[in-house]
Design a protein around this motif. Structure first.
Motif, short mmCIF file in Angstrom:
data_model
loop_
_atom_site.label_atom_id
_atom_site.label_comp_id
_atom_site.label_asym_id
_atom_site.label_seq_id
_atom_site.Cartn_x
_atom_site.Cartn_y
_atom_site.Cartn_z
N ALA A 186 0.82 -1.21 0.00
CA ALA A 186 0.00 0.00 0.00
C ALA A 186 0.85 1.26 0.00
CB ALA A 186 -0.93 0.00 1.21
N SER A 187 2.05 1.19 0.61
CA SER A 187 2.87 2.39 0.77
C SER A 187 3.90 2.58 -0.34
CB SER A 187 3.60 2.36 2.12
OG SER A 187 4.46 1.23 2.20
N LEU A 188 4.33 1.47 -0.97
CA LEU A 188 5.36 1.57 -2.01
C LEU A 188 4.73 1.74 -3.38
CD1 LEU A 188 7.84 -1.20 -0.82
CD2 LEU A 188 8.06 1.28 -0.52
N ASN A 189 5.55 2.17 -4.30
CA ASN A 189 5.10 2.34 -5.68
C ASN A 189 4.73 0.99 -6.27
OD1 ASN A 189 4.69 2.94 -8.33
ND2 ASN A 189 6.73 3.81 -8.71
N ALA A 190 3.51 0.85 -6.77
CA ALA A 190 3.05 -0.44 -7.28
C ALA A 190 3.90 -0.92 -8.44
CB ALA A 190 1.59 -0.33 -7.73
N LYS A 191 4.43 0.00 -9.25
CA LYS A 191 5.24 -0.42 -10.39
C LYS A 191 6.52 -1.10 -9.96
CE LYS A 191 3.53 3.05 -13.65
NZ LYS A 191 3.90 4.18 -14.54
N SER A 192 7.05 -0.72 -8.80
CA SER A 192 8.31 -1.31 -8.33
C SER A 192 8.10 -2.72 -7.80
CB SER A 192 8.91 -0.44 -7.22
OG SER A 192 8.09 -0.48 -6.07
N LEU A 193 6.84 -3.13 -7.65
CA LEU A 193 6.54 -4.45 -7.09
C LEU A 193 5.90 -5.38 -8.12
CD1 LEU A 193 5.00 -3.30 -3.70
CD2 LEU A 193 7.27 -4.28 -4.05
N CYS A 194 5.94 -5.00 -9.39
CA CYS A 194 5.22 -5.79 -10.38
C CYS A 194 6.02 -7.00 -10.86
CB CYS A 194 4.83 -4.92 -11.58
SG CYS A 194 6.26 -4.23 -12.46
N THR A 195 7.32 -7.04 -10.61
CA THR A 195 8.12 -8.17 -11.07
C THR A 195 8.29 -9.19 -9.95
OG1 THR A 195 10.16 -7.06 -10.41
CG2 THR A 195 9.39 -6.68 -12.67
N PHE A 196 8.67 -10.43 -10.32
CA PHE A 196 8.82 -11.46 -9.30
C PHE A 196 9.88 -11.11 -8.25
CE2 PHE A 196 11.47 -14.86 -7.68
CZ PHE A 196 10.57 -15.44 -6.82
N PRO A 197 11.11 -10.69 -8.65
CA PRO A 197 12.11 -10.47 -7.60
C PRO A 197 11.63 -9.55 -6.49
CG PRO A 197 13.14 -10.39 -9.75
CD PRO A 197 11.66 -10.45 -9.99
N ALA A 198 10.95 -8.44 -6.88
CA ALA A 198 10.49 -7.49 -5.87
C ALA A 198 9.40 -8.11 -4.99
CB ALA A 198 9.96 -6.22 -6.55
N ARG A 199 8.44 -8.77 -5.61
CA ARG A 199 7.36 -9.38 -4.84
C ARG A 199 7.88 -10.56 -4.00
NH1 ARG A 199 2.12 -8.13 -5.52
NH2 ARG A 199 1.54 -6.76 -7.24
N GLY A 200 8.81 -11.33 -4.55
CA GLY A 200 9.39 -12.45 -3.81
C GLY A 200 10.15 -11.98 -2.59
N GLU A 201 10.96 -10.93 -2.75
CA GLU A 201 11.70 -10.38 -1.62
C GLU A 201 10.75 -9.84 -0.55
OE1 GLU A 201 14.62 -7.57 -2.95
OE2 GLU A 201 15.28 -8.90 -4.57
#
Length: 508
Positions: A170-185
């Motif tokens: 909710a607080s971070l930029n959604a675009k920075s979390l759209c790939t697997f590495p970011a979401r996995g971390e």
């Protein structure tokens, strides 16, 4: 009588906390499956065998040793056993976490054969010592048959896990979390937050409850005593965990040999381990609670030489495991396709559930049998039983998966769990004087299951105009109705002897 009431109270607390924790974790798994995708879920699941190896190496044997020594210790010595074990376990876990941090590139590329696991392993390294803190305190409280605090810590961990991720998304930029590495971390950071919260809770609560005098020589003696018991357990569990980890790595590699691409193999692995097996393990919250309480209870009854009490405990534990297992087998067999499709939006998850439904009666029984054997001091028997089971699974993965694909994994799971259950029953048989027949253990539950499912299906056809519009609500209503009808029929058939169990334990 008091012993049994403590057992029931502890089991109930652990069961309620376990069910709520599994409920939260289960729906979090649904969120993860949709956020990471099938392939990302497969990569995420690959790191957990590494975590299991670290836990087995540093904590699992010590947790059991703390529980057993605490159960027999004098009141003023119980805290000393905990802190002695905590010192050894946290030191070992910190070293293991350091190794995991520094060797993450090698482990990801050479052992897991997936370089995208490297950043996840580095984050996971910090969770290893925190997990040891949680486990040691849990072992001490279970040894004292005080289950409220471990249950609260378990629940807190499951709340913090998803809460951290939802807040970050909710607080971070959604675009920075759209790939697997970011979401996995982010998912592994959530796991770390849960472990940190539960460890801090344990330390805070216990620090205000216990005042322990530091006596170096006595504490060193306690460390040595704990290690003498923990090291053989650690060695056996570590070897089993290493084999389980090898199996986890071999499954995607063997699937690739069957003709799948790397992405397809990881997706298949993610659907099986992250989705289908999550369903199967959900009811295990009930049987796992009994399992956690059985070890100290059986140990004390054995020390008293109470053979009748041990026999009745084993027999009714087997009955309970089979009763729950047969119900779950019917639910997953009949509703498995819809469960996988509606909740995970994956047709394969439902197909896996239907195939693996036959594992339920033995799956929920084996954990309790192993705890009984540990309580009786037969740890070597459980080691060899589990070793045989894992070797069967690996044999199926290596020999059948390249030829038959994912079906080889499912066949291996079914065969290995059946073998493990039969070996466990054979090991506890000398301690049991049978009072229950196969009609009560198997035939009546199967009849109740068949009648309950048939009755619900008939009612759905008769009252289809009044059916719930929501697919998930309709499904949950059907499952709940089948479960209620099943237990009512068991009671009417005279196969549910829980009250008889209580009366027996009161008399002894």
């Amino acid at each position: 009588m008091r012993q049994f009431s403590v057992f029931l109270k502890g089991t109930l607390i652990l069961t309620l906390a376990g069910l709520l924790s599994r409920f939260l974790g289960f729906f979090y798994k649904i969120f993860l499956a949709q956020a990471l995708g099938a392939e990302g879920m497969g990569i995420y699941q690959l790191i957990f065998p590494v975590f299991s190896v670290c836990h087995a190496l540093t904590t699992s044997g010590m947790e059991t040793a703390i529980s057993r020594f605490t159960a027999f210790a004098k009141k003023e010595e119980k805290g000393a056993w905990l802190y002695a074990g905590l010192f050894v376990s946290v030191l070992a876990a910190s070293l293991a976490g350091l190794v995991l941090w520094t060797q993450a590139p090698f482990i990801a590329a050479r052992l897991l054969h997936e370089s995208r696991c490297e950043p996840l392993l580095r984050i996971l390294a910090a969770a290893v010592p925190l997990s040891s803190v949680h486990s040691c305190f849990a072992g001490a409280y279970l040894g004292r048959k005080k289950t409220g605090i471990p249950a609260a810590a378990q629940l807190l961990e499951q709340i913090l896990f998803p809460a951290f991720i939802f807040c970050q998304e909710a607080s971070l930029n959604a675009k920075s979390l759209c790939t697997f590495p970011a979401r996995g971390e982010l998912a592994v950071f959530g796991l770390l937050a849960g472990e940190a919260g539960s460890a801090l809770f344990m330390l805070t609560v216990t620090g205000g409850e216990q005042k322990v005098r530091i006596r170096p020589l006595n504490d060193l003696d306690k460390c040595r005593s704990l290690l003498r018991m923990a090291l053989p357990l650690t060695g056996s569990r570590l070897s089993l965990t290493l084999l389980q980890s090898a199996e986890a790595v071999l499954i995607p590699l063997s699937l690739q040999k069957s003709g799948l691409t790397t992405a397809e193999a990881l997706s298949m692995y993610g659907i099986l381990t992250g989705m289908a097996l999550s369903f199967l393990m959900f009811p295990n919250a009930v049987t796992a609670s009994i399992s956690a309480m059985l070890l100290p209870v059986i140990s004390e009854e054995q020390a008293k030489g109470n053979k009748k009490s041990i026999s009745s405990t084993i027999e009714y534990t087997i009955q309970f495991g089979l009763t729950i297992g047969i119900l779950c087998m019917g639910i997953f067999l009949h509703f498995g396709d819809r469960l996988g499709t509606i909740l995970f939006h994956e047709r394969l998850a439902g197909e896996f559930l239907v195939t693996l439904s036959f594992i339920c009666p033995v799956l929920y029984l084996t954990g309790n049998l192993n705890s009984i054997l540990h309580g009786l001091g037969k740890t070597s028997i459980t080691f060899f039983n589990q070793l045989a089971s894992i070797l069967v699974r690996i044999l199926f993965v290596v020999g059948f998966v390249p030829l038959y694909g994912i079906q080889g994994v499912l066949w291996g799971l079914l065969a290995s769990q059946l073998l493990l259950c039969l070996l466990g029953i054979r090991a506890v048989a000398p301690y049991v004087t049978p009072t229950l027949g196969l009609d009560v253990l198997i035939l009546k539950p199967l009849a109740a299951l068949f009648l309950a499912i048939a009755a619900v299906d008939l009612l759905k056809r008769l009252f289809s105009p009044f059916a719930l519009n929501s697919g998930i609500l309709d499904l949950l209503f059907c499952i709940g109705t089948v479960s209620a009808a099943y237990f009512v029929l068991l009671f009417l058939f005279g196969a549910w002897n829980f009250l008889k169990t209580i009366k027996f334990r009161k008399a002894h």
